[in-house]
Design a protein around this motif. Structure first.
Motif, mmCIF file in Angstrom:
data_model
loop_
_atom_site.group_PDB
_atom_site.id
_atom_site.type_symbol
_atom_site.label_atom_id
_atom_site.label_comp_id
_atom_site.label_asym_id
_atom_site.label_seq_id
_atom_site.Cartn_x
_atom_site.Cartn_y
_atom_site.Cartn_z
ATOM 1 N N MET A 155 0.838 -1.197 0.000
ATOM 2 C CA MET A 155 0.000 0.000 0.000
ATOM 3 C C MET A 155 0.874 1.249 0.000
ATOM 4 O O MET A 155 1.932 1.267 0.627
ATOM 5 C CB MET A 155 -0.891 -0.006 1.242
ATOM 6 N N GLY A 156 0.389 2.276 -0.710
ATOM 7 C CA GLY A 156 1.233 3.446 -0.949
ATOM 8 C C GLY A 156 1.188 4.483 0.150
ATOM 9 O O GLY A 156 0.515 4.322 1.159
ATOM 10 N N ILE A 157 1.929 5.551 -0.102
ATOM 11 C CA ILE A 157 1.975 6.671 0.840
ATOM 12 C C ILE A 157 0.781 7.574 0.554
ATOM 13 O O ILE A 157 0.464 7.842 -0.608
ATOM 14 C CB ILE A 157 3.301 7.439 0.638
ATOM 15 N N GLU A 158 0.136 8.058 1.596
ATOM 16 C CA GLU A 158 -1.058 8.883 1.422
ATOM 17 C C GLU A 158 -0.770 10.331 1.825
ATOM 18 O O GLU A 158 -0.362 10.583 2.962
ATOM 19 C CB GLU A 158 -2.216 8.361 2.299
ATOM 20 N N PRO A 159 -1.030 11.266 0.918
ATOM 21 C CA PRO A 159 -0.864 12.669 1.298
ATOM 22 C C PRO A 159 -1.965 13.090 2.282
ATOM 23 O O PRO A 159 -3.068 12.563 2.229
ATOM 24 C CB PRO A 159 -1.019 13.419 -0.033
ATOM 25 N N VAL A 160 -1.636 14.023 3.157
ATOM 26 C CA VAL A 160 -2.621 14.488 4.162
ATOM 27 C C VAL A 160 -2.772 15.997 4.024
ATOM 28 O O VAL A 160 -1.772 16.719 4.085
ATOM 29 C CB VAL A 160 -2.118 14.165 5.595
ATOM 30 N N HIS A 161 -4.021 16.437 3.815
ATOM 31 C CA HIS A 161 -4.236 17.882 3.686
ATOM 32 C C HIS A 161 -5.235 18.382 4.715
ATOM 33 O O HIS A 161 -5.990 19.311 4.452
ATOM 34 C CB HIS A 161 -4.758 18.219 2.276
ATOM 35 N N LEU A 162 -5.282 17.740 5.870
ATOM 36 C CA LEU A 162 -6.278 18.129 6.863
ATOM 37 C C LEU A 162 -5.800 19.353 7.646
ATOM 38 O O LEU A 162 -4.608 19.506 7.901
ATOM 39 C CB LEU A 162 -6.529 16.977 7.841
ATOM 40 N N THR A 163 -6.750 20.187 8.041
ATOM 41 C CA THR A 163 -6.394 21.353 8.857
ATOM 42 C C THR A 163 -7.360 21.438 10.049
ATOM 43 O O THR A 163 -8.345 20.717 10.110
ATOM 44 C CB THR A 163 -6.515 22.674 8.052
ATOM 45 N N LYS A 164 -7.034 22.308 10.957
ATOM 46 C CA LYS A 164 -7.878 22.644 12.130
ATOM 47 C C LYS A 164 -8.407 21.412 12.875
ATOM 48 O O LYS A 164 -7.628 20.513 13.149
ATOM 49 C CB LYS A 164 -9.007 23.579 11.694
ATOM 50 N N GLU A 165 -9.713 21.374 13.166
ATOM 51 C CA GLU A 165 -10.255 20.277 13.992
ATOM 52 C C GLU A 165 -9.896 18.921 13.380
ATOM 53 O O GLU A 165 -9.571 17.962 14.077
ATOM 54 C CB GLU A 165 -11.794 20.351 14.107
ATOM 55 N N LYS A 166 -9.937 18.843 12.046
ATOM 56 C CA LYS A 166 -9.659 17.551 11.390
ATOM 57 C C LYS A 166 -8.203 17.146 11.602
ATOM 58 O O LYS A 166 -7.895 15.972 11.753
ATOM 59 C CB LYS A 166 -9.976 17.647 9.896
ATOM 60 N N GLU A 167 -7.333 18.125 11.615
ATOM 61 C CA GLU A 167 -5.904 17.807 11.772
ATOM 62 C C GLU A 167 -5.598 17.247 13.163
ATOM 63 O O GLU A 167 -4.607 16.530 13.354
ATOM 64 C CB GLU A 167 -5.070 19.075 11.514
ATOM 65 N N THR A 168 -6.461 17.529 14.150
ATOM 66 C CA THR A 168 -6.173 17.036 15.512
ATOM 67 C C THR A 168 -6.172 15.509 15.572
ATOM 68 O O THR A 168 -5.628 14.926 16.490
ATOM 69 C CB THR A 168 -7.177 17.574 16.559
ATOM 70 N N LEU A 169 -6.781 14.856 14.587
ATOM 71 C CA LEU A 169 -6.789 13.388 14.608
ATOM 72 C C LEU A 169 -5.372 12.830 14.463
ATOM 73 O O LEU A 169 -5.087 11.704 14.860
ATOM 74 C CB LEU A 169 -7.710 12.820 13.512
ATOM 75 N N LEU A 170 -4.468 13.655 13.911
ATOM 76 C CA LEU A 170 -3.087 13.197 13.741
ATOM 77 C C LEU A 170 -2.347 13.212 15.084
ATOM 78 O O LEU A 170 -1.408 12.444 15.279
ATOM 79 C CB LEU A 170 -2.387 14.055 12.688
ATOM 80 N N ILE A 171 -2.815 14.067 16.005
ATOM 81 C CA ILE A 171 -2.215 14.097 17.348
ATOM 82 C C ILE A 171 -2.538 12.779 18.056
ATOM 83 O O ILE A 171 -1.656 12.105 18.596
ATOM 84 C CB ILE A 171 -2.802 15.259 18.198
ATOM 85 N N THR A 172 -3.819 12.423 18.046
ATOM 86 C CA THR A 172 -4.232 11.223 18.790
ATOM 87 C C THR A 172 -3.703 9.959 18.106
ATOM 88 O O THR A 172 -3.273 9.027 18.768
ATOM 89 C CB THR A 172 -5.771 11.191 18.934
ATOM 90 N N LEU A 173 -3.719 9.954 16.777
ATOM 91 C CA LEU A 173 -3.184 8.787 16.061
ATOM 92 C C LEU A 173 -1.707 8.589 16.394
ATOM 93 O O LEU A 173 -1.263 7.492 16.729
ATOM 94 C CB LEU A 173 -3.354 8.980 14.544
ATOM 95 N N TYR A 174 -0.964 9.685 16.322
ATOM 96 C CA TYR A 174 0.481 9.588 16.546
ATOM 97 C C TYR A 174 0.783 9.200 17.997
ATOM 98 O O TYR A 174 1.657 8.372 18.255
ATOM 99 C CB TYR A 174 1.162 10.921 16.200
ATOM 100 N N GLY A 175 0.045 9.809 18.940
ATOM 101 C CA GLY A 175 0.240 9.485 20.361
ATOM 102 C C GLY A 175 0.055 7.998 20.600
ATOM 103 O O GLY A 175 0.866 7.349 21.262
ATOM 104 N N LYS A 176 -1.019 7.440 20.021
ATOM 105 C CA LYS A 176 -1.299 6.022 20.238
ATOM 106 C C LYS A 176 -0.260 5.140 19.538
ATOM 107 O O LYS A 176 0.165 4.120 20.082
ATOM 108 C CB LYS A 176 -2.724 5.692 19.789
ATOM 109 N N ALA A 177 0.150 5.552 18.348
ATOM 110 C CA ALA A 177 1.145 4.761 17.607
ATOM 111 C C ALA A 177 2.486 4.777 18.342
ATOM 112 O O ALA A 177 3.157 3.751 18.462
ATOM 113 C CB ALA A 177 1.306 5.318 16.193
ATOM 114 N N MET A 178 2.842 5.949 18.867
ATOM 115 C CA MET A 178 4.119 6.098 19.578
ATOM 116 C C MET A 178 4.103 5.216 20.834
ATOM 117 O O MET A 178 5.065 4.508 21.115
ATOM 118 C CB MET A 178 4.267 7.580 19.959
ATOM 119 N N GLU A 179 2.996 5.252 21.569
ATOM 120 C CA GLU A 179 2.902 4.449 22.790
ATOM 121 C C GLU A 179 2.919 2.969 22.452
ATOM 122 O O GLU A 179 3.510 2.154 23.163
ATOM 123 C CB GLU A 179 1.622 4.834 23.547
#
Ligand code: SAM
Length: 272
Positions: free
Chosen positions: A1-25
């Motif tokens: 599966m390929g690399i996916e570009p991300v163009h989310l901003t504001k409230e939508k972009e916050t999902l990257l905080i929670t995703l990354y936090g969980k992935a890091m943990e």
């Protein structure tokens, strides 16, 4: 599966905080939440996660929160194997894979259309599982949800982004549509909501947050006569406490003495 570009901003972009936090943990030596799908998603997204400055302790808190909500969802499904799960503001969270419900369960992940478009590219479909692209504040999507089965409603990191009147209207619509079930989410006191608005990772995204807070979870019982508080979790459950790094545990021992601090962020579970 390929690399996916991300163009989310504001409230939508916050999902990257929670995703990354969980992935890091999840990548840590003895993780609270094993979330390989989140780890894989982080690898596949073309996005500079470093700019979010997610701290190790954020990852720990996010993992504990997600695991508790997973446990409540599993508990509900053990009692209601033919039930529905409504996962609101799902972002790229992998709860459906972690909980892994039987095919008898109807599971709906709901988030903005732009988020669901990305979600479809990152994760596969599965039996009994559907993604709905819509704001939760928009009433029409609910018509797609079976009205004859008990439902578990999970909203993780969603309510702070709604204004109080939208949260109230959403909860009223859900209760009106569904025959009964449970609702679980994280909630912040007014002080907690102010602190969340000032959180460095949230600030990077420019998300706008609601200007309200829940100081007393019983306030919500007045929103609907069918809503009844079942669990208010301000403290760590023993399994979570055992996983905290010592600095975090020491800070928590102090915080326990100050009720206003304990109310900053809570996990709430209601029945309706
Ligand atoms: C902090 S993220 C949490 C994502 C996910 N629940 C998790 O824990 O990883 C907030 C999520 O709420 C979604 N959201 C905010 N307002 C929304 C709305 N009105 N309708 C649908 N989704 C919304 C955002 O798009 C984002 O995915």
């Amino acid at each position: 599966m390929g690399i996916e570009p991300v163009h989310l901003t504001k409230e939508k972009e916050t999902l990257l905080i929670t995703l990354y936090g969980k992935a890091m943990e999840s990548r840590s030596k003895d993780p609270i939440l094993r979330d390989e799908a989140a780890e894989e998603a982080v690898r596949r997204l073309d996005y500079d996660f470093s700019k979010l400055k997610v701290r190790k302790r954020d990852g720990v808190s996010l993992a504990i929160r997600a695991k508790q909500l997973d446990l409540w969802t599993k508990e509900f499904l053990a009692e209601n194997p033919g039930g529905t799960v409504l996962h609101l503001g799902c972002g790229l969270d992998t709860r459906v894979f972690r909980v892994d419900p039987p095919a008898s369960v109807r599971w709906f992940d709901v988030d903005y259309a732009e988020v669901i478009e990305l979600r479809r590219r990152v994760y596969g479909e599965r039996e009994g599982y559907r993604m709905i692209g819509s704001s939760v504040a928009e009433p029409r999507w609910l018509a797609e949800i079976p009205a004859d089965r008990p439902a578990m409603i999970v909203a993780e990191g969603l309510l702070p982004y709604l204004e109080e009147h939208d949260a109230r209207a959403l909860i009223a619509r859900l209760i009106d549509h569904l025959p009964g079930g449970q609702m679980a989410f994280d909630a912040y006191s007014r002080l907690g909501a102010r602190l969340l608005r000032a959180h460095p990772s949230v600030k990077v995204t420019g998300a706008s947050l609601g200007s309200w807070g829940i100081d007393d979870p019983r306030e919500l019982e007045a929103w609907s006569p069918r809503l009844q508080l079942v669990t208010e979790l301000t403290s760590y459950e023993p399994w979570a406490l055992a996983k905290l790094p010592w600095v975090h545990r020491a800070a928590y021992a102090l915080a326990r003495r100050i009720p206003a601090v304990m109310r900053i962020g809570r996990l709430l579970r209601y029945r309706f």
